[in-house]
Design an enzyme around this catalytic site. Sequence first.
Site, mmCIF file in Angstrom:
data_model
loop_
_atom_site.group_PDB
_atom_site.id
_atom_site.type_symbol
_atom_site.label_atom_id
_atom_site.label_comp_id
_atom_site.label_asym_id
_atom_site.label_seq_id
_atom_site.Cartn_x
_atom_site.Cartn_y
_atom_site.Cartn_z
ATOM 1 N N HIS A 229 0.814 -1.214 0.000
ATOM 2 C CA HIS A 229 0.000 0.000 0.000
ATOM 3 C C HIS A 229 0.846 1.262 0.000
ATOM 4 O O HIS A 229 0.334 2.360 -0.173
ATOM 5 C CB HIS A 229 -0.992 -0.043 1.167
ATOM 6 C CG HIS A 229 -2.157 -0.934 0.853
ATOM 7 N ND1 HIS A 229 -3.420 -0.459 0.677
ATOM 8 C CD2 HIS A 229 -2.225 -2.262 0.598
ATOM 9 C CE1 HIS A 229 -4.227 -1.464 0.365
ATOM 10 N NE2 HIS A 229 -3.520 -2.573 0.320
ATOM 11 N N SER A 233 0.407 -1.206 -6.589
ATOM 12 C CA SER A 233 0.516 -2.391 -7.430
ATOM 13 C C SER A 233 1.202 -2.059 -8.745
ATOM 14 O O SER A 233 0.974 -0.998 -9.319
ATOM 15 C CB SER A 233 -0.875 -2.953 -7.740
ATOM 16 O OG SER A 233 -1.419 -3.554 -6.601
ATOM 17 N N LYS A 257 -13.415 -8.183 -9.133
ATOM 18 C CA LYS A 257 -12.582 -9.028 -9.983
ATOM 19 C C LYS A 257 -11.885 -10.114 -9.166
ATOM 20 O O LYS A 257 -11.848 -11.287 -9.566
ATOM 21 C CB LYS A 257 -11.544 -8.155 -10.687
ATOM 22 C CG LYS A 257 -10.881 -8.831 -11.845
ATOM 23 C CD LYS A 257 -10.184 -7.814 -12.720
ATOM 24 C CE LYS A 257 -9.604 -8.468 -13.940
ATOM 25 N NZ LYS A 257 -9.147 -7.479 -14.924
ATOM 26 N N ASP A 258 -11.347 -9.730 -8.008
ATOM 27 C CA ASP A 258 -10.711 -10.717 -7.130
ATOM 28 C C ASP A 258 -11.703 -11.793 -6.703
ATOM 29 O O ASP A 258 -11.354 -12.963 -6.565
ATOM 30 C CB ASP A 258 -10.142 -10.033 -5.876
ATOM 31 C CG ASP A 258 -8.767 -9.452 -6.135
ATOM 32 O OD1 ASP A 258 -8.282 -9.581 -7.277
ATOM 33 O OD2 ASP A 258 -8.184 -8.858 -5.207
ATOM 34 N N GLU A 301 6.808 -33.955 -1.218
ATOM 35 C CA GLU A 301 5.567 -33.523 -1.839
ATOM 36 C C GLU A 301 5.857 -32.847 -3.173
ATOM 37 O O GLU A 301 6.960 -32.362 -3.395
ATOM 38 C CB GLU A 301 4.841 -32.530 -0.924
ATOM 39 C CG GLU A 301 4.437 -33.116 0.400
ATOM 40 C CD GLU A 301 5.188 -32.451 1.546
ATOM 41 O OE1 GLU A 301 6.397 -32.693 1.680
ATOM 42 O OE2 GLU A 301 4.546 -31.702 2.293
HETATM 43 C C1 HEM Z 1 1.668 -16.402 2.130
HETATM 44 C C2 HEM Z 1 2.052 -16.011 0.992
HETATM 45 C C3 HEM Z 1 1.721 -14.678 0.343
HETATM 46 C C4 HEM Z 1 0.639 -13.863 0.506
HETATM 47 C C5 HEM Z 1 -0.567 -14.103 1.407
HETATM 48 C C6 HEM Z 1 0.833 -12.739 -0.363
HETATM 49 C C7 HEM Z 1 -0.056 -11.682 -0.483
HETATM 50 C C8 HEM Z 1 0.066 -10.679 -1.411
HETATM 51 C C9 HEM Z 1 -0.964 -9.739 -1.744
HETATM 52 C C10 HEM Z 1 -2.352 -9.669 -1.128
HETATM 53 C C11 HEM Z 1 -0.477 -8.949 -2.722
HETATM 54 C C12 HEM Z 1 -1.226 -7.869 -3.474
HETATM 55 C C13 HEM Z 1 -2.052 -8.457 -4.618
HETATM 56 C C14 HEM Z 1 -1.219 -8.931 -5.768
HETATM 57 O O1 HEM Z 1 -0.485 -8.129 -6.339
HETATM 58 O O2 HEM Z 1 -1.317 -10.113 -6.136
HETATM 59 C C15 HEM Z 1 0.883 -9.334 -2.978
HETATM 60 C C16 HEM Z 1 1.743 -8.719 -3.887
HETATM 61 C C17 HEM Z 1 3.049 -9.110 -4.124
HETATM 62 N N1 HEM Z 1 3.657 -10.273 -3.710
HETATM 63 FE FE1 HEM Z 1 2.858 -11.547 -2.346
HETATM 64 N N2 HEM Z 1 2.034 -12.872 -1.010
HETATM 65 C C18 HEM Z 1 2.593 -14.042 -0.613
HETATM 66 C C19 HEM Z 1 3.795 -14.577 -1.033
HETATM 67 C C20 HEM Z 1 4.669 -13.950 -1.935
HETATM 68 C C21 HEM Z 1 5.903 -14.503 -2.400
HETATM 69 C C22 HEM Z 1 6.419 -15.868 -2.015
HETATM 70 C C23 HEM Z 1 6.468 -13.576 -3.255
HETATM 71 C C24 HEM Z 1 7.774 -13.617 -4.044
HETATM 72 C C25 HEM Z 1 8.775 -14.424 -3.894
HETATM 73 C C26 HEM Z 1 5.601 -12.459 -3.307
HETATM 74 C C27 HEM Z 1 5.848 -11.318 -4.048
HETATM 75 C C28 HEM Z 1 4.938 -10.298 -4.212
HETATM 76 C C29 HEM Z 1 5.197 -9.080 -4.935
HETATM 77 C C30 HEM Z 1 6.500 -8.686 -5.635
HETATM 78 C C31 HEM Z 1 4.005 -8.323 -4.901
HETATM 79 C C32 HEM Z 1 3.724 -6.981 -5.531
HETATM 80 C C33 HEM Z 1 3.212 -7.281 -6.902
HETATM 81 C C34 HEM Z 1 2.610 -6.128 -7.595
HETATM 82 O O3 HEM Z 1 2.321 -5.109 -6.970
HETATM 83 O O4 HEM Z 1 2.433 -6.262 -8.804
HETATM 84 N N3 HEM Z 1 4.517 -12.711 -2.504
HETATM 85 N N4 HEM Z 1 1.194 -10.401 -2.166
#
Ligand code: HEM
Lengths: 430, 259
Positions: A229, A233, A257-258, A301
């Site tokens: 935030h 994004s 959409k989500d 797994e």
């Molecule tokens: C428990 C696991 C995770 C949760 C609950 C989570 C949750 C989220 C959420 C809610 C967002 C915003 C929505 C979206 O852009 O899809 C986000 C963005 C992002 N996540 Fe995660 N995430 C997780 C794991 C990861 C992992 C493992 C990575 C990378 C190795 C990662 C990298 C990113 C990045 C770079 C963004 C920003 C993307 C953008 O703004 O385009 N996330 N995450």
Amino acid sequence: MSEYSEQEKFKPVHTNKVDGSPYSGVIGWIDNRLPIFRIFKHEYLDFQVPKTLNYFWSFGGILMLCLIFLIITGLALGMHYKPSADEAFDSVEKIMRDVNFGWLIRYAHMNLASFFFIAVYLHIFRSLYYGSYKEPRQLMWLLGITIFFLMIATAFLGYTLPWGQMSYWGATVITNLFSAIPLIGEGIVTWLWGDYSVGDAALNRFYVLHWLIAFLIVGIVVFHVIALHIVGSNNPSGIEPKDTRDTVSFSPFTTSKDLVGMLIFILIFVAVMMFAPNYLGHPDNYIPANPMVTPAHIVPEWYFLPFYAILRAIPDKLMGVIAMVSSIAILGLLPWLDFSKVRSSVFRPIWKQCVFLFVLDFFLLMYVGAMPAEGIYLVLGRLGTIYWFAFFLVLAPLVSRYEKPLPMPQSINEYMDWKKKGKIKTFNFT
Amino acid sequence: MIKIFRTFLIVFFFLTQNSFSEVNKTDLIKVNWPFDGFFGKFDKASLQRGFQVYKEVCASCHSMRHLSYRNLGEKGGPEFSKEEVKAIASQFEVQDGPNQDGEMFTRTALPSDKFVKPYSNSNAARAANGGAYPPDMSVLVKARKGGANYVYSVLMGYADEIPSNITLEEGVYFNKYMTGNKIRMPKPINDGSVEYTDGTNASEEQISKDVVAFLTWAAEPHLEARKRTGFKSIIYLLILTILGFIIKKKIWSNIETKV
Ligand code: HEM
């Protein structure tokens, strides 16, 4: 100096900030004292997001959903599970047979773990393909990788809990990897086990850690989302939004959409959980753990297979462990290894191919990880490992240095216009 | 170029799919089980006969320690009546105690008791079976790749003529579907091994099918409820997804056409 000028140095303070709520009535009264309602309004109702986000951006929310349900089902399981070598297997069977809807709770928890990884792999792919790891989102990326490491730990520990053959032997093989550390390795393994073999003591602490790490993940996800935030994004064009022509408000646009993305995901999840609940698992885990009988093939797994393949591709145990850990950790260097100013692969013809090959490599390694480490599989595993590391260490810097990006639109709005006119070729995942 | 990669990925998927399933050298006998598929249900009569087979044949070697006699009367299973379950349980003796004098005693089994085991421990089971351990059957179907088809195949996989390249030691039998083609369980089922009271022909195939159906239920006692709930939830989710999609379309309609 006079008293008067001494007074001048003091600044007025406002320790009491009860004010400023956009709401009135009871909600306003609470919000003036605890600003949760205005934070919610600001971050989840009015929050501006690029209007080009495709369904790949649903996976963040989907991951959150998975995490919440993993914790809920985990809590329910925890009320009936017994972490002891003698009772663990039987207590799980009891949950499956005698606890009300125990079968549903356990199958949900089991399959959610798998679907958590499906979602996270798609989430990571999204970030790779659209360059979400780049300035200013490096910290989000690093937090994400931290989450991924913790996910691996929790999933591994969780898999040991039913105390079936694969639980036991998987735990033995993986904890034994620590013995590769020179000098202190053996000591560490004994310390981890709390005994001279994997047994009651180990199972008990695995249970505690499985819980602890799951909650650690929640903590880091909070940071991950707070950071999101701040930086906002990314989007398929990789161009930062400039004004409200480029964006929509989080509600009702992103939320609706989500919701669709989530429902489709849930649909697939429910279909697998209800009609093939053991498809993603290994049948040997329905055989109670037996230290005297080693299974013919000890396989982890499915979601660990690519990294397992990298571990086995290296003949030396210590080097294998180092390679396996660094194959994930190296993701963290990507924002600095890839210094192209263009984010999205849509405008990077060569990098795009490299990313596709990387995906292919992931599946190749997954396949190799499920096969015995010999003959052609060993060769394939080694080739796959070489590409994995070359992707980060060689291709990322070289491609960002020499690649010529395609002509780019000035804004997200223009991007949509170009796309409509067919001037941009990319997959449609609207 | 992207297209080529995409095709490549898809082809790769198909290839791996095949090689994953190729691990089984001999193809299992595929039976059209009534409990397979979306609307799968157990055939109650078959489960009741299967229990008879287990009780009269397999139970002398294999335990089923996760089952209680009361399970036999529960919904989604063989659904014996209350009286029948009581009668079945009363055929067995269990050890109980200690009583007020501190003595262990035996009494007639109740529906709440677990299935009586043939051997008091695994060493006794091994000693009685030439060193081989007859596995507990409660979750056996889920503990083998191929599940019900596998167990059925093993039961049907004995042969009189043994391939010349296989030599069998004492107490070892040829079986087409076991790893190494060897099993240390004598052929348990033949034509007429049990006598059915409901007029069903007690052929080798029929007996094997009945006992495998029974074992599948034992391993997955809530299979019927699971599939029923699954089907309902999917219908429900489908409707919800379509509704959600329509709402989303509506909300986004003037956004997407603006440019
Ligand atoms: C428990 C696991 C995770 C949760 C609950 C989570 C949750 C989220 C959420 C809610 C967002 C915003 C929505 C979206 O852009 O899809 C986000 C963005 C992002 N996540 Fe995660 N995430 C997780 C794991 C990861 C992992 C493992 C990575 C990378 C190795 C990662 C990298 C990113 C990045 C770079 C963004 C920003 C993307 C953008 O703004 O385009 N996330 N995450």
